[in-house]
Structures are given as structure tokens and as C-alpha cells.
Design an enzyme around this catalytic site. Structure first.
Site, PDB file in Angstrom:
ATOM      1  N   GLY A 209      42.031  35.583  30.655  1.00 39.66           N
ATOM      2  CA  GLY A 209      42.835  35.732  29.444  1.00 39.66           C
ATOM      3  C   GLY A 209      43.390  34.452  28.864  1.00 39.66           C
TER       4      GLY A 209
ATOM      5  CD  GLU B 219      34.119  38.414  27.763  1.00 41.59           C
ATOM      6  OE1 GLU B 219      34.387  38.184  28.959  1.00 41.59           O
ATOM      7  OE2 GLU B 219      34.787  37.948  26.829  1.00 41.59           O
TER       8      GLU B 219
ATOM      9  CB  SER C 270      38.168  32.834  33.404  1.00 37.71           C
ATOM     10  OG  SER C 270      38.928  31.819  34.028  1.00 37.71           O
TER      11      SER C 270
ATOM     12  CD  GLU D 188      34.845  42.016  31.123  1.00 38.14           C
ATOM     13  OE1 GLU D 188      35.811  42.312  30.391  1.00 38.14           O
ATOM     14  OE2 GLU D 188      34.623  40.861  31.534  1.00 38.14           O
TER      15      GLU D 188
ATOM     16  NE  ARG E  23      43.903  37.499  39.855  1.00 31.78           N
ATOM     17  CZ  ARG E  23      42.994  37.589  38.880  1.00 31.78           C
ATOM     18  NH1 ARG E  23      43.186  38.399  37.864  1.00 31.78           N
ATOM     19  NH2 ARG E  23      41.906  36.868  38.906  1.00 31.78           N
TER      20      ARG E  23
ATOM     21  CG  ASP F 129      39.449  39.788  37.190  1.00 34.42           C
ATOM     22  OD1 ASP F 129      38.718  40.648  36.654  1.00 34.42           O
ATOM     23  OD2 ASP F 129      40.189  39.022  36.527  1.00 34.42           O
ATOM     24  CB  THR F 130      38.370  44.909  37.201  1.00 41.91           C
ATOM     25  OG1 THR F 130      36.960  44.815  37.037  1.00 41.91           O
ATOM     26  CG2 THR F 130      39.070  44.301  35.998  1.00 41.91           C
TER      27      THR F 130
END
Length: 393
Positions: A163, A280, A161, A268, A364, A287-288
Site C-alpha cells: 500500500g 494484480e 508494495s 488478485e 507489521r 501476504d493475505t
């Protein structure tokens, strides 16, 4: 059956266990708390964000079947909500058979735990457009897959996850690094990877799709920007033609109706030359979708908890164009402080600091969200707030 919510810490308590307690889970816990639900937050490290606002916290290895089984038996939750992919799914299958509700269900968690299950279902069973792909378990298979798919191509561990382990192979010089990077980035350690055709798409969206007792509800499409495979900023609504949005909704509905269960699904999608491609799906808030904390009367987290508990989902009140921008740190510290909040004087801006206990490398640590009269101004406003905050390690 009519939903029923009990009283925390009593025999009637409605108990929910979160498996994974990051920043998205924290917002989910807050929404459950508002509805009088008793929450147990489980993660692999102490003081994870969601554990800070939950009623009970446990630290275990969620890939360890015995540890996960023990904590389920000890807490006896009514509902188990997986918030990450890397979970011992055999235990969830067993728990479902024993009467615990798994969100959205144990099949969905198994399917989406790795990219192989969901991609095979969508492309081969449902016949939905995806990029060309091949799976590989060894370095030799990996090289053969790249030869078949062609360059450039995208490489991802089948379980990862944010990236992690993801890269683009642009030339033969990148192949060895890409294999080794994917092996180091998988959630469950080294293993299989997916090699995908690199589509020069026009844009990509996240379509938050809520499957609930009365049907399916969609949030407005979300656009986003990634750096090194990790989301940095998102905005809502992403401008797109009605027919492409309708096709995106059709694909998302077909996928989540096959998966079944209730909750928010982050679907996605790529759009290229008036064609929509499935990428996906996450059976949980995305998160977006942090942008929905300011753009909607019911955020993706509020929608998720309502759908899980069987409560009605009304028409979503959209407040207007908005954006999110992450507050990201690089360094090494277990004692992080934040200062310089002057940009919050700007109207229609908010921040969330996640309370993560430390940073090692890049992490993050928070997000800024903003509303404006158009998407471009919202993006710049959120970025200004996020980047003006100072961090002390």
C-alpha cells in the site's frame, strides 16, 4: 528431469538464493530448510526476518546491478527466488542465460516488477477484464489521466508494495497530495504511476495459484480487509458462487500460463455484478495467504518450495474456515518486546512474530492465525489474539 536435492555445505548442495528477506521469505526459507536446501538470504538491511533462519546472509542494494551480480557470482546459487519487486532485472536475465534458474523466470520478474508490464499484458494481449487505467510520468500527464479516468480513482506507483504510495483521489483537492504521495512511496523512488478507475466492487479475493510440473493447483479463495492499502486481516474460504470461482480460476490459469515458470502466484481479482476483473499478480506467496499457515496441510510457502524444486503437489487438505490478523506497531524503536500471550489459550490459534529488527512509523511485526467452525468466528478469534498481545518499545 527427476528432481535431485543435495546435502547442504557439500559439493552436492542444492543452493537457493532469496532476493528479499521479509516475513514471507522467512516462511519460504523454513520450508526449504526442511527439505535440506542450502539457503542464501539477501536484503537491503541487516537481520531481516529470512536472514535469521537462512544459512548465509548478505546486505546489498538489490537495484544496484553490480552489487547483485557480485553476490550471485560469489554464491553461485542453482535457483534465485525474487521475493520483492525492486530488483535489477537485467542481472536476473543475464543469470538465467548463465544457467541459474530464476523463479518463476526472468520475464515474469520483469513483467511483475512494475504494474505497467503486467497490466498491459493482461488487458491488451490477453484481453482479460480489468478496470480502466492510464499511466503517467509527469504531474501534467497525471492530471490528464485523472480527467480521462474520472473521479473517484485509485493512484499507485507502478513499483510499490504493502500500500505504499497508494491513495484514492475523491475530489480535485486531492490531486496534488496524491501525486506527491505516490512519488514518495515507490520502491525505486519517484517515477511513473498508474491511475485506475475506482470500481465499487462487491468483494475482492486472492486466488493462490500454484503452477507446477504436473499442471495448476488452486487454493480456496481468500478474502481480505485493507487499511491504507495494507492488508490487516484475511480469511479462507471467501464465500462465492461456483460460476464466479470457475471464472476466477480460468483467468488466473490464463495469466500464469502466459507468465510460465513454477511456484505460487498470488492472483488478485475483483468481483462486481457477476463479473470478474483482474487486478494484480505476484509471482510469489501473498501476504493475505498467511492464513494458509493454519488452514491447509501445505501452506502457500510449502507449495511454493515444492513447485520450485519440482516435487509433486498432491491434493491440498483443507482443514476448515480460518483467518489471519496482523500484529502491527506504530512508533520508533530498535528494541521491541511482546507480552500478554494469554489469548493463545484459545484452541486452534497460533502466532508468528517476524523478528523484524525495529519499527519506524507503522510496521507489521507479526500475525495471528485461527481456525473456527465458520469464517466469521475465525476472523474474530484471530483479531482477539492479535490485538490482545502487548508491545513494548
Amino acid at each position: 528431469m527427476e528432481p535431485k536435492i543435495g546435502t547442504p555445505f557439500s559439493s552436492s548442495a542444492t543452493k537457493v538464493m532469496l532476493c528479499g528477506s521479509g516475513e514471507l521469505g522467512k516462511e519460504v526459507v523454513i520450508e526449504f530448510q526442511r527439505l535440506g536446501v542450502e539457503v542464501i538470504a539477501v536484503d537491503s538491511y541487516k537481520n531481516a526476518p529470512a536472514q535469521q533462519v537462512a544459512d548465509h546472509a548478505f546486505v546489498i542494494n538489490m537495484l544496484d546491478s553490480q552489487q547483485l551480480k557480485d553476490v550471485i557470482n560469489q554464491c553461485n546459487p542453482d535457483i534465485i527466488v525474487p521475493e520483492i519487486e525492486a530488483i535489477a532485472t537485467d542481472v536476473l536475465v543475464e543469470a538465467e542465460k548463465n544457467g541459474h534458474t530464476i523463479i518463476p523466470n526472468s520475464r515474469a520478474v520483469s513483467l511483475t516488477m512494475n504494474r505497467e508490464g503486467i497490466r498491459t499484458l493482461v488487458a491488451e494481449t490477453l484481453g482479460i477484464n480489468t478496470s480502466k487505467y492510464k499511466f503517467a510520468s509527469t504531474e501534467q500527464e497525471f492530471k490528464e489521466a485523472i480527467e480521462e479516468i474520472g473521479l473517484p480513482c485509485v493512484v499507485k506507483p507502478i513499483m510499490s508494495s504493502s500500500g505504499k504510495g497508494q491513495s484514492i483521489v475523491k475530489s480535485s483537492d486531492d490531486i496534488k497530495f496524491s501525486w506527491e504521495y505516490a512519488q514518495s512511496g515507490g520502491r525505486a523512488g519517484a517515477g511513473r504511476v498508474i491511475v485506475e478507475e475506482f470500481i465499487h466492487f462487491d468483494y475482492e479475493i486472492t486466488l493462490l495459484t500454484v503452477r507446477h510440473k504436473d499442471g495448476i493447483t488452486f487454493c480456496k479463495p481468500i478474502g481480505h480487509e485493507q487499511v491504507d492499502g495494507d492488508y490487516i486481516k484475511s480469511w479462507q474460504p471467501h464465500p462465492m458462487k461456483d460460476e464466479l470461482l470457475d471464472e476466477s480460476k480460468r483467468i488466473a490459469a490464463e495469466v500464469v500460463d502466459n507468465i510460465k515458470g513454477h511456484g505460487v502466484f498470488g492472483v488478485e481479482l475483483f468481483i462486481k455484478d457477476k463479473k470478474v476483473y483482474f487486478s494484480e499478480v505476484s509471482p510469489r506467496p501473498h501476504d493475505t495467504g498467511l492464513v494458509t499457515l493454519i488452514t491447509q496441510d501445505l501452506s502457500e510457502f510449502a507449495l511454493h518450495t515444492r513447485a520450485i524444486l519440482g516435487l509433486p503437489i498432491p491434493e491440498i487438505n483443507f482443514y476448515g474456515p480460518g483467518a489471519s490478523h496482523v500484529i502491527k506497531l506504530e512508533g520508533h524503536s530498535e528494541n521491541v518486546s511482546f507480552t500478554n500471550f494469554g489469548a493463545l489459550k484459545k484452541p486452534s490459534t497460533q502466532i508468528r512474530l517476524f523478528g523484524k529488527p525495529g519499527v519506524s512509523g507503522k510496521r507489521r511485526m507479526g500475525v495471528a492465525v485461527a481456525l473456527a467452525d465458520n469464517v466469521e468466528n475465525a476472523v474474530s478469534k484471530a483479531e482477539e489474539v492479535a490485538t490482545s498481545i502487548s508491545c513494548e518499545l
